[in-house]
Write a protein that holds these residues in place. Structure first.
Motif, PDB file in Angstrom:
ATOM      1  N   GLU A 227      51.141  34.916  45.412  1.00  0.00           N
ATOM      2  CA  GLU A 227      50.626  35.106  44.053  1.00  0.00           C
ATOM      3  C   GLU A 227      49.320  35.887  44.079  1.00  0.00           C
ATOM      4  OE1 GLU A 227      50.400  31.241  42.313  1.00  0.00           O
ATOM      5  OE2 GLU A 227      52.573  31.051  42.165  1.00  0.00           O
ATOM      6  N   GLY A 228      48.491  35.633  45.076  1.00  0.00           N
ATOM      7  CA  GLY A 228      47.234  36.354  45.201  1.00  0.00           C
ATOM      8  C   GLY A 228      47.433  37.826  45.488  1.00  0.00           C
ATOM      9  N   SER A 229      48.466  38.141  46.251  1.00  0.00           N
ATOM     10  CA  SER A 229      48.721  39.554  46.572  1.00  0.00           C
ATOM     11  C   SER A 229      49.318  40.296  45.388  1.00  0.00           C
ATOM     12  CB  SER A 229      49.634  39.672  47.790  1.00  0.00           C
ATOM     13  OG  SER A 229      50.926  39.205  47.491  1.00  0.00           O
ATOM     14  N   ARG A 230      49.934  39.549  44.448  1.00  0.00           N
ATOM     15  CA  ARG A 230      50.486  40.194  43.256  1.00  0.00           C
ATOM     16  C   ARG A 230      49.442  40.374  42.170  1.00  0.00           C
ATOM     17  NH1 ARG A 230      55.177  36.473  41.776  1.00  0.00           N
ATOM     18  NH2 ARG A 230      54.466  35.244  43.497  1.00  0.00           N
ATOM     19  N   SER A 231      48.365  39.595  42.222  1.00  0.00           N
ATOM     20  CA  SER A 231      47.327  39.684  41.198  1.00  0.00           C
ATOM     21  C   SER A 231      46.482  40.925  41.434  1.00  0.00           C
ATOM     22  CB  SER A 231      46.413  38.468  41.249  1.00  0.00           C
ATOM     23  OG  SER A 231      47.134  37.289  41.145  1.00  0.00           O
ATOM     24  N   PRO A 232      46.230  41.668  40.381  1.00  0.00           N
ATOM     25  CA  PRO A 232      45.373  42.838  40.563  1.00  0.00           C
ATOM     26  C   PRO A 232      43.928  42.403  40.765  1.00  0.00           C
ATOM     27  CG  PRO A 232      45.923  42.571  38.258  1.00  0.00           C
ATOM     28  CD  PRO A 232      46.702  41.529  39.012  1.00  0.00           C
ATOM     29  N   ASN A 233      43.292  43.014  41.726  1.00  0.00           N
ATOM     30  CA  ASN A 233      41.871  42.755  41.953  1.00  0.00           C
ATOM     31  C   ASN A 233      41.088  43.845  41.248  1.00  0.00           C
ATOM     32  OD1 ASN A 233      42.165  40.474  43.523  1.00  0.00           O
ATOM     33  ND2 ASN A 233      42.374  41.646  45.411  1.00  0.00           N
ATOM     34  N   ILE A 234      40.559  43.490  40.114  1.00  0.00           N
ATOM     35  CA  ILE A 234      39.768  44.437  39.350  1.00  0.00           C
ATOM     36  C   ILE A 234      38.353  43.911  39.316  1.00  0.00           C
ATOM     37  CG2 ILE A 234      39.427  45.518  37.105  1.00  0.00           C
ATOM     38  CD1 ILE A 234      42.431  45.146  36.641  1.00  0.00           C
ATOM     39  N   GLY A 235      37.435  44.723  39.722  1.00  0.00           N
ATOM     40  CA  GLY A 235      36.052  44.282  39.723  1.00  0.00           C
ATOM     41  C   GLY A 235      35.121  45.442  39.498  1.00  0.00           C
ATOM     42  N   PHE A 236      33.951  45.092  39.090  1.00  0.00           N
ATOM     43  CA  PHE A 236      32.925  46.084  38.857  1.00  0.00           C
ATOM     44  C   PHE A 236      31.685  45.644  39.599  1.00  0.00           C
ATOM     45  CE2 PHE A 236      35.715  46.032  35.198  1.00  0.00           C
ATOM     46  CZ  PHE A 236      36.034  47.370  35.085  1.00  0.00           C
ATOM     47  N   GLY A 237      30.916  46.582  40.045  1.00  0.00           N
ATOM     48  CA  GLY A 237      29.691  46.219  40.740  1.00  0.00           C
ATOM     49  C   GLY A 237      28.841  47.431  41.013  1.00  0.00           C
ATOM     50  N   VAL A 238      27.638  47.137  41.425  1.00  0.00           N
ATOM     51  CA  VAL A 238      26.693  48.179  41.792  1.00  0.00           C
ATOM     52  C   VAL A 238      26.263  47.879  43.214  1.00  0.00           C
ATOM     53  CG1 VAL A 238      24.433  49.181  41.303  1.00  0.00           C
ATOM     54  CG2 VAL A 238      25.899  48.412  39.421  1.00  0.00           C
ATOM     55  N   GLY A 239      26.287  48.869  44.032  1.00  0.00           N
ATOM     56  CA  GLY A 239      25.873  48.666  45.400  1.00  0.00           C
ATOM     57  C   GLY A 239      24.742  49.602  45.787  1.00  0.00           C
ATOM     58  N   ILE A 240      23.845  49.075  46.580  1.00  0.00           N
ATOM     59  CA  ILE A 240      22.742  49.879  47.088  1.00  0.00           C
ATOM     60  C   ILE A 240      22.785  49.734  48.604  1.00  0.00           C
ATOM     61  CG2 ILE A 240      20.249  50.179  47.183  1.00  0.00           C
ATOM     62  CD1 ILE A 240      20.150  48.935  44.388  1.00  0.00           C
ATOM     63  N   GLY A 241      22.856  50.840  49.283  1.00  0.00           N
ATOM     64  CA  GLY A 241      22.926  50.776  50.721  1.00  0.00           C
ATOM     65  C   GLY A 241      21.709  51.425  51.355  1.00  0.00           C
ATOM     66  N   VAL A 242      21.323  50.899  52.504  1.00  0.00           N
ATOM     67  CA  VAL A 242      20.191  51.430  53.244  1.00  0.00           C
ATOM     68  C   VAL A 242      20.704  51.749  54.645  1.00  0.00           C
ATOM     69  CG1 VAL A 242      17.901  50.961  54.129  1.00  0.00           C
ATOM     70  CG2 VAL A 242      18.586  50.021  51.922  1.00  0.00           C
ATOM     71  N   SER A 243      20.395  52.920  55.106  1.00  0.00           N
ATOM     72  CA  SER A 243      20.873  53.335  56.411  1.00  0.00           C
ATOM     73  C   SER A 243      19.754  54.029  57.151  1.00  0.00           C
ATOM     74  CB  SER A 243      22.062  54.279  56.247  1.00  0.00           C
ATOM     75  OG  SER A 243      22.477  54.750  57.491  1.00  0.00           O
ATOM     76  N   LYS A 244      19.826  53.979  58.463  1.00  0.00           N
ATOM     77  CA  LYS A 244      18.823  54.649  59.304  1.00  0.00           C
ATOM     78  C   LYS A 244      19.374  55.943  59.878  1.00  0.00           C
ATOM     79  CE  LYS A 244      16.165  50.701  60.649  1.00  0.00           C
ATOM     80  NZ  LYS A 244      15.440  50.067  61.699  1.00  0.00           N
TER      81      LYS A 244
END
Length: 84
Positions: free
Chosen positions: A65-82
């Protein structure tokens, strides 16, 4: 007299939805199916092995059932890299 396909569809959709509308009937159907699967595999009702089989059937169903459910999400990501 040929029936119009839309008329047939208009009758079929409410019937299909009504079948899904009774959660107790659906749960009873799933319980019976799990019982049959576990007894077909040789597990005796009332034993720990039978209980484990029933739990595994629920886990499998939840995963499906979990694999049939659509995963729809929203978010903001901030990444830091060297750098690379």
């Amino acid at each position: 007299m040929t029936k119009h396909p839309l008329f047939i569809l208009a009758l079929a959709i409410p019937l299909a939805l009504a079948a899904c509308a009774d959660p107790q009937a659906e749960q009873a159907r799933l319980d019976a199916l799990d019982h049959k699967n576990c007894t077909d595999l040789g597990f005796e009702p009332g034993t720990e092995a039978y209980g484990n089989c029933r739990l595994k059937m629920r886990e499998i169903r939840a995963k499906e059932e979990g694999s049939r459910s659509p995963n729809i999400g929203f978010g903001v990501g901030i990444g830091v890299s060297k750098g690379f």
